[in-house]
Design a protein around this motif. Structure first.
Motif, mmCIF file in Angstrom:
data_model
loop_
_atom_site.group_PDB
_atom_site.id
_atom_site.type_symbol
_atom_site.label_atom_id
_atom_site.label_comp_id
_atom_site.label_asym_id
_atom_site.label_seq_id
_atom_site.Cartn_x
_atom_site.Cartn_y
_atom_site.Cartn_z
ATOM 1 N N MET A 1 0.849 -1.188 0.000
ATOM 2 C CA MET A 1 0.000 0.000 0.000
ATOM 3 C C MET A 1 0.888 1.241 0.000
ATOM 4 N N VAL A 2 0.603 2.168 -0.909
ATOM 5 C CA VAL A 2 1.488 3.317 -1.082
ATOM 6 C C VAL A 2 0.725 4.633 -0.927
ATOM 7 N N SER A 3 1.461 5.645 -0.481
ATOM 8 C CA SER A 3 0.913 6.986 -0.327
ATOM 9 C C SER A 3 1.212 7.825 -1.555
ATOM 10 N N GLY A 4 0.438 8.889 -1.726
ATOM 11 C CA GLY A 4 0.686 9.838 -2.792
ATOM 12 C C GLY A 4 1.630 10.934 -2.336
ATOM 13 N N GLY A 5 1.734 11.968 -3.153
ATOM 14 C CA GLY A 5 2.596 13.091 -2.819
ATOM 15 C C GLY A 5 3.960 12.992 -3.472
ATOM 16 N N SER A 6 4.716 14.067 -3.350
ATOM 17 C CA SER A 6 6.019 14.133 -4.014
ATOM 18 C C SER A 6 7.093 13.325 -3.299
ATOM 19 N N VAL B 1 -0.810 -3.925 -5.546
ATOM 20 C CA VAL B 1 -0.573 -2.565 -5.079
ATOM 21 C C VAL B 1 -1.909 -1.893 -4.802
ATOM 22 N N GLY B 2 -1.987 -1.210 -3.669
ATOM 23 C CA GLY B 2 -3.171 -0.428 -3.319
ATOM 24 C C GLY B 2 -2.754 0.934 -2.812
ATOM 25 N N LEU B 3 -3.732 1.731 -2.434
ATOM 26 C CA LEU B 3 -3.483 3.094 -1.980
ATOM 27 C C LEU B 3 -3.738 3.244 -0.489
ATOM 28 N N LEU C 1 -0.626 9.130 -9.791
ATOM 29 C CA LEU C 1 0.782 9.138 -9.388
ATOM 30 C C LEU C 1 1.359 7.721 -9.393
ATOM 31 N N VAL C 2 0.624 6.779 -8.830
ATOM 32 C CA VAL C 2 1.122 5.410 -8.749
ATOM 33 C C VAL C 2 1.247 4.790 -10.130
ATOM 34 N N ARG C 3 0.280 5.056 -10.978
ATOM 35 C CA ARG C 3 0.347 4.491 -12.333
ATOM 36 C C ARG C 3 1.507 5.070 -13.133
ATOM 37 N N PRO D 1 -7.716 0.176 -7.174
ATOM 38 C CA PRO D 1 -7.960 1.610 -6.978
ATOM 39 C C PRO D 1 -8.864 1.863 -5.776
ATOM 40 N N MET D 2 -8.860 3.103 -5.306
ATOM 41 C CA MET D 2 -9.824 3.516 -4.284
ATOM 42 C C MET D 2 -10.989 4.285 -4.914
ATOM 43 N N LYS D 3 -10.689 5.124 -5.888
ATOM 44 C CA LYS D 3 -11.756 5.894 -6.540
ATOM 45 C C LYS D 3 -12.596 4.966 -7.404
ATOM 46 N N THR D 4 -13.907 5.090 -7.271
ATOM 47 C CA THR D 4 -14.836 4.292 -8.068
ATOM 48 C C THR D 4 -15.784 5.225 -8.814
ATOM 49 N N ALA D 5 -16.757 4.648 -9.470
ATOM 50 C CA ALA D 5 -17.760 5.444 -10.175
ATOM 51 C C ALA D 5 -18.843 5.974 -9.248
ATOM 52 N N ALA D 6 -18.782 5.632 -7.970
ATOM 53 C CA ALA D 6 -19.772 6.120 -7.016
ATOM 54 C C ALA D 6 -19.750 7.642 -6.961
#
Length: 236
Positions: A39-44, A65-67, A84-86, A101-106
């Motif tokens: 599991m990875v974080s975003g950011g620079s 891999v997840g977020l 960022l991960v992609r 992914p975490m973001k969905t179509a919801a």
């Protein structure tokens, strides 16, 4: 027992070490169980580590891999952690890894919680390795001080892997205040974790956070909960 704190002379050296550690932990998990979850974080800050891992030889086809968290924006938005991960990790050799992914179509993050719990649950029992970051307000993941849903996220029931956060009014969150995040149990039950921080300011924030209440500086909740399974890597 306490976490480990490692100081490096440069950010490149720190990123090199973090990447080598990640490969070691994930390879050991694959050796033991045939698979690994990262599991990875975003950011620079984590981007240089992800860049190094992208071209590293490893059994990536056995890695999921997840977020750690995600803003409720499309995957092509500049603020998307998935983007960022992609672009930094899931290229080259690491492109063979699976991705959740975490973001969905919801329509909203809240509406996606149940679905993402089902998606993340099989890869979080426990997480093999988690790469954390820390903000200038002492947050990690999307655990922003005073955020809506913070207490429920940090103190979630067992089996609740993902929670929604409303970071309205939290300056560090900026305008993208609707989030999904891993919960307290998901993070602190991880087999291993890396917290990567750069600069004197972040080191001072960390030191202050470890003397503060977890609700005020949520990074402390993660540091205390992970204990010796956490390696903090710092460079000026």
């Amino acid at each position: 027992m306490k976490h480990e704190f490692l100081t490096h002379s440069s950010r490149d050296e720190a990123a090199d070490f973090a990447a080598r550690m990640a490969v070691g932990v994930l390879s050991a998990a694959i050796e033991e169980s045939g698979k690994a979850c990262f599991m990875v974080s975003g950011g620079s800050t984590p981007a240089p580590v992800l860049d190094r891992l992208a071209h590293t030889d490893m059994a990536w086809s056995r890695v999921t891999v997840g977020l750690v968290d995600e803003r409720w924006v499309s995957s092509d938005h500049p603020g998307s952690n998935e983007r960022l991960v992609r672009s930094h990790l899931l290229t080259g050799k690491a492109g063979a890894a699976g991705f959740v992914p975490m973001k969905t179509a919801a329509q909203t993050a809240v509406a996606a919680v149940a679905d993402r719990n089902l998606a993340y649950g099989p890869h979080s029992d426990p997480i093999d390795l988690i790469l954390l970051g820390m903000g200038s307000d002492g947050h990690t993941a999307s655990w922003f001080p005073k955020a809506g849903g913070l207490t429920g996220a940090m103190h979630a029931k067992n089996g609740e892997i993902v929670a929604a956060i409303d970071a309205t009014g939290c300056p560090v969150a900026g305008d993208l205040t609707e989030r999904l995040t891993l919960t307290g149990p998901a993070i602190i039950d991880s087999d291993a974790a890396i917290l990567l921080i750069f600069g004197d300011e972040k080191r001072e924030v960390l030191n202050a956070s470890l003397k503060s209440e977890p609700d005020d500086r949520p990074i402390r909740f993660a540091v205390d909960g992970l204990g010796p399974r956490l390696t903090i890597i710092w460079a000026p």
